[in-house]
Design a protein around this motif. Sequence first.
Motif, PDB file in Angstrom:
ATOM      1  N   GLY A 135       0.822  -1.218   0.000  1.00  0.00           N
ATOM      2  CA  GLY A 135       0.000   0.000   0.000  1.00  0.00           C
ATOM      3  C   GLY A 135       0.844   1.250   0.000  1.00  0.00           C
ATOM      4  N   GLN A 137       0.173   4.385   0.981  1.00  0.00           N
ATOM      5  CA  GLN A 137       0.094   5.355   2.069  1.00  0.00           C
ATOM      6  C   GLN A 137       1.113   5.068   3.168  1.00  0.00           C
ATOM      7  N   PRO A 187      -4.537 -10.527   7.599  1.00  0.00           N
ATOM      8  CA  PRO A 187      -5.250  -9.249   7.689  1.00  0.00           C
ATOM      9  C   PRO A 187      -5.518  -8.930   9.151  1.00  0.00           C
ATOM     10  N   ALA A 196      -0.355  -1.673   9.633  1.00  0.00           N
ATOM     11  CA  ALA A 196      -1.081  -0.719   8.808  1.00  0.00           C
ATOM     12  C   ALA A 196      -1.296  -1.214   7.386  1.00  0.00           C
ATOM     13  N   ASP A 198      -2.641  -2.633   4.036  1.00  0.00           N
ATOM     14  CA  ASP A 198      -3.973  -2.798   3.477  1.00  0.00           C
ATOM     15  C   ASP A 198      -4.007  -4.118   2.716  1.00  0.00           C
ATOM     16  N   GLN A 200      -6.679  -6.053   2.181  1.00  0.00           N
ATOM     17  CA  GLN A 200      -7.989  -6.340   1.565  1.00  0.00           C
ATOM     18  C   GLN A 200      -8.479  -7.728   1.943  1.00  0.00           C
TER      19      GLN A 200
END
Length: 240
Positions: A135, A137, A187, A196, A198, A200
């Motif tokens: 990810g 971010q 997850p 943190a 991601d 999914q």
Amino acid sequence: MTNPLSAADPRVRAGIGSGLRIGVLALQGDFREHLRAVEASGATGIGVRRPAELDGLDGLIIPGGESTAIDKLARAFELADPLRKHIAEGLPVYGSCAGMILLAHDIADPATDLAGNPQQTFGGLDITVRRNAFGRQRESFETDLDFRGLDFSATENGVAPVHAVFIRGPWVERVGPGVEVLAQVEPADPAHASHAADLQGTARIVAVRSGQLLATSFHPEVTGEKRVHELFIRMIRGEA
Ligand SMILES: NC(=O)CC[C@H](N)C(=O)O
């Protein structure tokens, strides 16, 4: 299956890597941290920048860093082809992060140079990796993983918890036959989010082994985690 070393075994006193020559590809990235980990095990650590330095090694580590830079430098230093040959001949190799990418047969999203040529890998591991996968971010994160084969006191492939640091790391999207999955990032339960990434909702493979090749998406060399290097040394010794 391996038996734990007894305290009387001279290797315990001298360090499990004692007597081994372990190279660390020293073109770019955090090779100094790996050299330190190798030396801490009692092995002789050798920074590898020239093809001749690959000769006579018991094992080689490809560090974290930037896989495109290591690829370019390895070709410029005429190391790429000799390295492929050593891997094909069975040299034990451990790749962390960029090193995992460089051991992969395929990259899902290879970078291209100005002429449009995709980055290359040394290959050896029948996996497909995705670079910078966790990810945009928050590409760097830490989490705890269950890692198979690290608890050397267990009789069967003992699982041990590992605190893993990911720095723009890849994940493994495909494993071929014969590739063993050693660890995955699960997850996070939103109620107990510990990382943190991601994901999914999908567990992502972050450590694999195939024969004499070992790869992790994360960096044990930066946390003082010794057991991954110890697993690699046991692989070299034919004890894991
Ligand atoms: N910490 C790392 O080794 C990052 C790997 C880097 N994102 C690459 O593609 O090479």
